[in-house]
Design an enzyme around this catalytic site. Structure first.
Site, PDB file in Angstrom:
ATOM      1  N   ILE A 138       0.852  -1.183   0.000  1.00 45.24           N
ATOM      2  CA  ILE A 138       0.000   0.000   0.000  1.00 45.24           C
ATOM      3  C   ILE A 138       0.890   1.237   0.000  1.00 45.24           C
ATOM      4  CG2 ILE A 138      -1.885   1.232   1.150  1.00 45.24           C
ATOM      5  CD1 ILE A 138      -2.574  -1.357   2.614  1.00 45.24           C
TER       6      ILE A 138
ATOM      7  N   THR B  84       4.083   2.001   2.693  1.00 47.87           N
ATOM      8  CA  THR B  84       5.118   2.924   2.238  1.00 47.87           C
ATOM      9  C   THR B  84       4.665   4.377   2.388  1.00 47.87           C
ATOM     10  OG1 THR B  84       4.465   3.239  -0.096  1.00 47.87           O
ATOM     11  CG2 THR B  84       5.673   1.219   0.461  1.00 47.87           C
TER      12      THR B  84
ATOM     13  N   ASP C 173       9.151   7.361  -2.420  1.00 38.66           N
ATOM     14  CA  ASP C 173       8.671   8.558  -3.107  1.00 38.66           C
ATOM     15  C   ASP C 173       8.199   8.080  -4.473  1.00 38.66           C
ATOM     16  OD1 ASP C 173       8.280  10.842  -4.600  1.00 38.66           O
ATOM     17  OD2 ASP C 173      10.170  11.787  -4.046  1.00 38.66           O
TER      18      ASP C 173
ATOM     19  N   ASN D 184      -2.348   4.148  -3.578  1.00 37.63           N
ATOM     20  CA  ASN D 184      -3.099   5.182  -2.865  1.00 37.63           C
ATOM     21  C   ASN D 184      -2.389   6.531  -2.836  1.00 37.63           C
ATOM     22  OD1 ASN D 184      -5.011   6.271  -0.697  1.00 37.63           O
ATOM     23  ND2 ASN D 184      -3.034   6.288   0.371  1.00 37.63           N
TER      24      ASN D 184
ATOM     25  N   TYR E 262      -5.954  18.401 -10.561  1.00 33.93           N
ATOM     26  CA  TYR E 262      -6.252  17.195  -9.777  1.00 33.93           C
ATOM     27  C   TYR E 262      -7.298  16.328 -10.473  1.00 33.93           C
ATOM     28  CZ  TYR E 262      -7.971  14.277  -5.944  1.00 33.93           C
ATOM     29  OH  TYR E 262      -8.360  13.212  -5.170  1.00 33.93           O
TER      30      TYR E 262
ATOM     31  N   LYS F 286      -6.836  12.373 -11.962  1.00 31.93           N
ATOM     32  CA  LYS F 286      -7.651  11.238 -11.532  1.00 31.93           C
ATOM     33  C   LYS F 286      -8.469  10.673 -12.691  1.00 31.93           C
ATOM     34  CE  LYS F 286      -6.513  10.865  -7.182  1.00 31.93           C
ATOM     35  NZ  LYS F 286      -5.838   9.653  -6.662  1.00 31.93           N
TER      36      LYS F 286
END
Length: 283
Positions: A8, A33, A54, A81, A146, A150
């Site tokens: 994740i 992470t 990163d 995520n 943004y 997405k």
């Protein structure tokens, strides 16, 4: 039964943190992470495996994938995520800022899939979960970068779902609405850094700040969201698209139900653009 393993990304807070703890509670081996290792200290006490990542760094993605494949073999699930929301008038977003938005929200999930897909193919099973957003369905003012990142992730997920199915790899897109997190706080902080008083939109600055915090209005607790998502993902035949959280059903409905001009007017009014238009008429 052999313990299953999930990777994740973006587990320092919010959705990622809640999902990491939820899958651990259900008996999974969780590799959590985050960009800053110190942000994962709380997870170590819960016996989760923590790794620095990163997601905008190709070198770090390759290093982590090699480490995981050597230590754990093929993953059972990946949950992409990690991400962030750039809130600003789209005309004032620089090319570098736009690239960073897409590298984080769109390019990184695909690259992580590339790193692990071969091992899933060899085993003939695996699940990839991409965390999109209902903002990728309905674009709102001041969140164009943004929303675009997405929307692109949704399209990539759609393609992967069909293209990887012959190899036993499932691809699920989660499109959250409002979920309690630091999203609004981070978006507002970034806006403070970027916004100029010389902006065309200086008169409606408060509306832009409102957009930065919009996802946190009546937001679903991240823990409740994580439980519901895990319930769905662990079904024998999970839905290919999962929508949960505040306005997760409303925004797609508005996109389908209203003509473009009508919806534009609703959103322009909500975010101060009709007021701005009136001001410019009287100049």
């Amino acid at each position: 039964m052999t313990q299953k393993t999930v990777l994740i990304t973006g587990c320092s807070s919010g959705i990622g943190l809640a999902l990491a703890l939820e899958f651990k509670r259900r008996g999974w081996q969780v590799i959590a992470t985050a960009r800053r290792p110190e942000a994962l200290q709380a997870l170590i006490s819960h016996e989760l495996i923590t790794e620095k990542l990163d997601v905008t760094s190709q070198e770090e993605i390759e290093r982590l994938s090699a480490t995981i494949l050597n230590r754990h073999g093929a993953l059972d699930m990946i949950i992409n995520n990690a991400g962030y929301g750039l809130i600003a008038p789209i005309i004032e977003v620089t090319p570098q800022e736009l690239l960073t938005q897409f590298k984080t929200n769109t390019f990184a999930p695909l690259e992580i899939v590339r790193q692990f897909a071969e091992s899933m193919k060899e085993r003939g099973s695996g699940m990839i979960v991409n965390i999109g957003s209902v903002s990728g369905i309905l674009t709102t003012p001041f969140s164009g970068a943004y929303c675009a990142s997405k929307a692109a992730l949704h399209a990539i997920s759609d393609a992967l779902r069909m293209e990887l199915a012959p190899f036993g790899i499932r691809v699920i897109t989660v499109q959250p609405g409002g979920i309690q997190s630091r999203f609004g706080q981070h978006a507002a902080q970034k806006l403070e850094q970027l916004f100029s008083e010389r902006s065309w939109y200086a008169p409606v600055r408060d509306f832009i700040m409102e957009r930065a915090n919009a996802s946190q209005e009546k937001a679903m607790p991240a823990e409740a969201f994580a439980r519901k998502v895990a319930d769905e993902l662990l079904k024998p035949n999970p839905k290919p698209v999962i929508r949960l959280g505040e306005k997760s059903k409303l925004l797609p409905f508005l996109k389908q139900a209203f003509p473009v001009r009508k919806l534009d007017k609703i959103l322009m009014k909500k975010f101060g653009l009709l007021e701005l238009a009136k001001r410019n008429e009287h100049r």
